[in-house]
Design a protein around this motif. Structure first.
Motif, PDB file in Angstrom:
ATOM      1  N   THR A  20     -16.703  23.579  43.085  1.00 37.19           N
ATOM      2  CA  THR A  20     -16.606  22.195  42.115  1.00 37.19           C
ATOM      3  C   THR A  20     -15.379  21.667  43.090  1.00 37.19           C
ATOM      4  O   THR A  20     -14.639  22.653  43.988  1.00 37.19           O
ATOM      5  CB  THR A  20     -15.217  22.380  41.055  1.00 37.19           C
ATOM      6  N   LEU A  21     -15.570  20.626  44.125  1.00 33.33           N
ATOM      7  CA  LEU A  21     -15.076  19.795  44.830  1.00 33.33           C
ATOM      8  C   LEU A  21     -13.279  19.163  43.597  1.00 33.33           C
ATOM      9  O   LEU A  21     -14.237  18.500  43.339  1.00 33.33           O
ATOM     10  CB  LEU A  21     -16.389  18.478  45.295  1.00 33.33           C
ATOM     11  N   LEU A  37     -24.025  25.996  54.241  1.00 30.04           N
ATOM     12  CA  LEU A  37     -22.655  26.420  53.463  1.00 30.04           C
ATOM     13  C   LEU A  37     -21.925  25.214  53.048  1.00 30.04           C
ATOM     14  O   LEU A  37     -20.970  25.173  52.079  1.00 30.04           O
ATOM     15  CB  LEU A  37     -21.536  27.321  54.241  1.00 30.04           C
ATOM     16  N   CYS A  38     -21.702  24.627  53.759  1.00 27.61           N
ATOM     17  CA  CYS A  38     -20.837  23.298  53.363  1.00 27.61           C
ATOM     18  C   CYS A  38     -21.580  22.011  53.131  1.00 27.61           C
ATOM     19  O   CYS A  38     -22.763  21.588  54.040  1.00 27.61           O
ATOM     20  CB  CYS A  38     -19.971  22.770  54.795  1.00 27.61           C
ATOM     21  N   SER A  39     -20.951  20.995  52.167  1.00 30.37           N
ATOM     22  CA  SER A  39     -21.294  19.712  51.959  1.00 30.37           C
ATOM     23  C   SER A  39     -20.474  19.320  52.769  1.00 30.37           C
ATOM     24  O   SER A  39     -18.751  18.996  53.268  1.00 30.37           O
ATOM     25  CB  SER A  39     -19.998  19.780  50.780  1.00 30.37           C
ATOM     26  N   PRO A  55     -16.965  24.358  52.708  1.00 34.59           N
ATOM     27  CA  PRO A  55     -17.554  25.599  52.268  1.00 34.59           C
ATOM     28  C   PRO A  55     -17.581  24.944  50.783  1.00 34.59           C
ATOM     29  O   PRO A  55     -16.678  25.104  49.400  1.00 34.59           O
ATOM     30  CB  PRO A  55     -16.955  26.381  52.747  1.00 34.59           C
ATOM     31  N   ARG A  56     -19.429  25.556  50.066  1.00 37.53           N
ATOM     32  CA  ARG A  56     -19.197  25.188  49.150  1.00 37.53           C
ATOM     33  C   ARG A  56     -19.203  26.874  48.247  1.00 37.53           C
ATOM     34  O   ARG A  56     -20.278  27.094  47.402  1.00 37.53           O
ATOM     35  CB  ARG A  56     -21.109  25.231  48.249  1.00 37.53           C
ATOM     36  N   ARG A  57     -18.196  27.012  48.376  1.00 35.25           N
ATOM     37  CA  ARG A  57     -17.429  28.453  47.655  1.00 35.25           C
ATOM     38  C   ARG A  57     -16.416  28.250  46.671  1.00 35.25           C
ATOM     39  O   ARG A  57     -15.256  28.144  47.156  1.00 35.25           O
ATOM     40  CB  ARG A  57     -17.551  29.687  48.926  1.00 35.25           C
ATOM     41  N   PRO A  58     -16.440  28.529  45.072  1.00 33.02           N
ATOM     42  CA  PRO A  58     -15.389  28.351  44.154  1.00 33.02           C
ATOM     43  C   PRO A  58     -14.078  29.048  44.365  1.00 33.02           C
ATOM     44  O   PRO A  58     -13.944  30.643  45.427  1.00 33.02           O
ATOM     45  CB  PRO A  58     -15.632  29.004  42.675  1.00 33.02           C
ATOM     46  N   GLY A  59     -13.252  28.677  44.645  1.00 29.16           N
ATOM     47  CA  GLY A  59     -11.982  29.444  45.019  1.00 29.16           C
ATOM     48  C   GLY A  59     -11.534  29.767  46.308  1.00 29.16           C
ATOM     49  O   GLY A  59     -10.598  30.639  46.347  1.00 29.16           O
ATOM     50  N   ASN A 101      -2.364  21.564  53.150  1.00 26.95           N
ATOM     51  CA  ASN A 101      -0.759  20.964  52.699  1.00 26.95           C
ATOM     52  C   ASN A 101      -0.830  20.420  51.548  1.00 26.95           C
ATOM     53  O   ASN A 101      -0.088  20.223  50.249  1.00 26.95           O
ATOM     54  CB  ASN A 101      -0.029  20.586  52.919  1.00 26.95           C
ATOM     55  N   VAL A 102      -1.803  19.125  51.257  1.00 30.70           N
ATOM     56  CA  VAL A 102      -2.395  18.802  50.203  1.00 30.70           C
ATOM     57  C   VAL A 102      -2.718  18.847  49.100  1.00 30.70           C
ATOM     58  O   VAL A 102      -3.214  19.249  48.049  1.00 30.70           O
ATOM     59  CB  VAL A 102      -2.584  17.082  50.467  1.00 30.70           C
ATOM     60  N   VAL A 103      -4.628  19.561  49.914  1.00 38.07           N
ATOM     61  CA  VAL A 103      -5.544  19.441  49.102  1.00 38.07           C
ATOM     62  C   VAL A 103      -5.533  21.323  49.328  1.00 38.07           C
ATOM     63  O   VAL A 103      -6.040  21.599  50.132  1.00 38.07           O
ATOM     64  CB  VAL A 103      -6.865  18.577  49.636  1.00 38.07           C
ATOM     65  N   ALA A 104      -5.513  21.870  48.204  1.00 34.18           N
ATOM     66  CA  ALA A 104      -5.760  23.578  48.431  1.00 34.18           C
ATOM     67  C   ALA A 104      -7.487  24.039  49.210  1.00 34.18           C
ATOM     68  O   ALA A 104      -7.500  25.121  49.708  1.00 34.18           O
ATOM     69  CB  ALA A 104      -4.687  23.967  47.782  1.00 34.18           C
ATOM     70  N   GLN A 105      -8.100  23.141  48.430  1.00 34.83           N
ATOM     71  CA  GLN A 105      -9.515  23.668  48.335  1.00 34.83           C
ATOM     72  C   GLN A 105      -9.896  23.887  49.976  1.00 34.83           C
ATOM     73  O   GLN A 105      -9.537  22.739  50.356  1.00 34.83           O
ATOM     74  CB  GLN A 105     -10.360  22.673  47.815  1.00 34.83           C
TER      75      GLN A 105
END
Length: 152
Positions: A20-21, A37-39, A55-59, A101-105
């Motif tokens: 999920t983005l 791999l990536c969006s 990268p379209r991998r969760p977590g 730092n703002v978006v951990a994904q």
């Protein structure tokens, strides 16, 4: 690259179904399409030509969270996105960074920089307020970027 898929088409295989983005990335970007791999996203900021690879991998939050094969694929896709940025915007320099730092994904910024841009030579992050593209210009740039990836 043969794995290019335009945004909006079915694109996830079984091991990517939990991806999920991050909502903050979704709110500030426009989908361009998918690599293996990536969006690929276009940052909606008219001040700087700016792609983001996710990268379209969760977590995932760190580069070290990637499996070795995915880490190699990410580097190839960053290399490709840098080439696309050079062809698309003809910048004086391309900056590539992972911050989180703002978006951990886990996501990778590929930003075209110009000696004349408003933040030069400093970083683009935290510089003034984002200025969204006019809708027609944003759509046109996303289409041009998608065509560059498809041709690569």
């Amino acid at each position: 690259m043969k794995a290019w898929r335009r945004a909006g088409r079915p694109r996830y295989i079984a091991r990517m179904t939990d991806f999920t983005l991050d909502p903050r990335l979704a709110a500030d970007t426009v989908p361009v399409g998918d690599l293996g791999l990536c969006s690929v996203l276009l940052m909606d900021d008219a001040r700087f030509p700016w792609l983001i690879l996710v990268p379209r991998r969760p977590g995932l939050s760190e580069l070290t969270d990637l499996a070795a094969d995915d880490a190699a694929a990410l580097w190839r896709e960053v290399h490709l996105a840098t080439s696309v940025m050079q062809a698309l915007a003809k910048p004086d320099k391309v900056n590539v960074a992972t911050l989180g730092n703002v978006v951990a994904q886990l996501h990778v910024h590929v930003v075209g920089r110009f000696l004349s841009d408003p933040a030069w030579p400093g970083p683009v992050w935290g510089f003034e307020t984002r200025k969204p593209y006019p809708h027609h210009a944003r759509a046109q740039l996303a289409e041009r970027a998608g065509a560059q990836f498809a041709a690569a």
